[in-house]
Scaffold this motif. Structure first.
Motif, mmCIF file in Angstrom:
data_model
loop_
_atom_site.group_PDB
_atom_site.id
_atom_site.type_symbol
_atom_site.label_atom_id
_atom_site.label_comp_id
_atom_site.label_asym_id
_atom_site.label_seq_id
_atom_site.Cartn_x
_atom_site.Cartn_y
_atom_site.Cartn_z
ATOM 1 N N UNK A 1 0.565 2.906 4.421
ATOM 2 C CA UNK A 1 -0.352 2.203 3.523
ATOM 3 C C UNK A 1 0.402 1.469 2.416
ATOM 4 N N UNK A 2 -0.157 0.356 1.978
ATOM 5 C CA UNK A 2 0.485 -0.503 0.983
ATOM 6 C C UNK A 2 0.598 0.158 -0.387
ATOM 7 N N UNK A 3 -0.407 0.934 -0.779
ATOM 8 C CA UNK A 3 -0.366 1.558 -2.106
ATOM 9 C C UNK A 3 0.775 2.566 -2.203
ATOM 10 N N UNK A 4 0.984 3.334 -1.149
ATOM 11 C CA UNK A 4 2.095 4.294 -1.137
ATOM 12 C C UNK A 4 3.435 3.562 -1.112
ATOM 13 N N UNK A 5 3.501 2.479 -0.344
ATOM 14 C CA UNK A 5 4.738 1.699 -0.275
ATOM 15 C C UNK A 5 5.085 1.128 -1.645
ATOM 16 N N UNK A 6 4.086 0.621 -2.356
ATOM 17 C CA UNK A 6 4.326 0.067 -3.687
ATOM 18 C C UNK A 6 4.803 1.149 -4.656
#
Length: 260
Positions: free
Chosen positions: A161-166
């Protein structure tokens, strides 16, 4: 010679005869990190992983050297160190050689041999309380950030997921800054020229200007390590230098003298 002033007499008295602990310590094995997979989406690119590998290898060396050599040296003189103090001293003085760094743009691998040869520096590092405190503080920050990453790392591994990656990219950016600080802290102790403070409470600044931010207050007889050539700005001479906390900055040439 660098770092052999000021408290040298106390150092000689403390370690005048090391006793039955042999001089110097050389590891009987190589230390390695990896292979670690590159993942630029979370900030773990080749540059980051090489920094992590270099740091991890030196930390592993420091921990072994602290347990098997540094602590016994001090105990032989009736001084009992905390584990983290012995580790900080070893980290300052352990030198690596025979580096192997492999980066195929997919994985990173690091290996090195090491040794602690300047054991007459042990008491000088021990007496540098600014360095020891900075080591403890930065290691605590690194542990805190690393622990905070765990939920995001678990989520990213499962869902990408993008939020975790960020979150991971930001955390790894902060970790990379700490790796740089630890690198500069080790550079501070390398043999070579030094600058000894001839004034007290001298400002250590982010730039060669009286208008720049003050990041440290340097005490009389404190040592900083020059990181470049003397320069002149606004009619004043400055030295770029590294302080004991692993910070890059500038000190006025009016308040230091060079020691080789």
């Amino acid at each position: 010679m660098k770092k052999y002033l000021l408290s040298a007499l106390a150092a000689l008295l403390l370690f005048a005869q090391v006793g039955n602990v042999e001089a110097g310590y050389k590891f009987d094995r190589s230390f390695e990190y990896g292979p670690a997979a590159v993942d630029a989406a979370v900030g773990e690119n080749g540059t980051f992983l090489l920094s992590r590998g270099n740091f991890s290898v030196k930390m592993d060396m420091a921990k072994e050297c602290a347990e098997k050599y540094v602590k016994p040296c001090f105990q032989n003189k009736g001084i009992w160190l905390e584990n983290i103090e012995a580790e900080a001293i070893a980290y300052a003085l352990v030198q690596q050689y025979n580096w192997v760094r492999q980066d195929d743009e997919v994985t990173i691998y690091v290996r090195a041999d090491g040794a602690l040869e300047n054991d007459d520096m042990l008491p000088l590092v021990y007496q540098n309380k600014k360095y020891l405190q900075a080591y403890k503080d930065n290691l605590a920050k690194l542990s805190e950030i690393s622990a905070s990453k765990l939920p995001a790392a678990k989520s990213y591994a499962e869902y990408k997921d993008n939020s975790s990656a960020e979150y991971l990219r930001q955390a790894n950016k902060e970790i990379a800054e700490l790796y740089e600080i630890f690198y500069l802290m080790s550079q501070y102790w390398l043999p070579g020229a030094a600058l000894v403070l001839t004034g007290d409470y001298v400002n250590f600044r982010t730039a060669p200007s009286l208008d720049s931010e003050v990041i440290d207050s340097l005490r009389l007889n404190e040592l900083v390590t020059p990181s470049g050539s003397q320069c002149t700005f606004d009619g004043r001479s400055w030295f770029p230098a590294i302080n004991a906390k692993g910070q890059m900055g500038y000190v006025s040439a009016d308040f230091v003298r060079v020691v080789l």
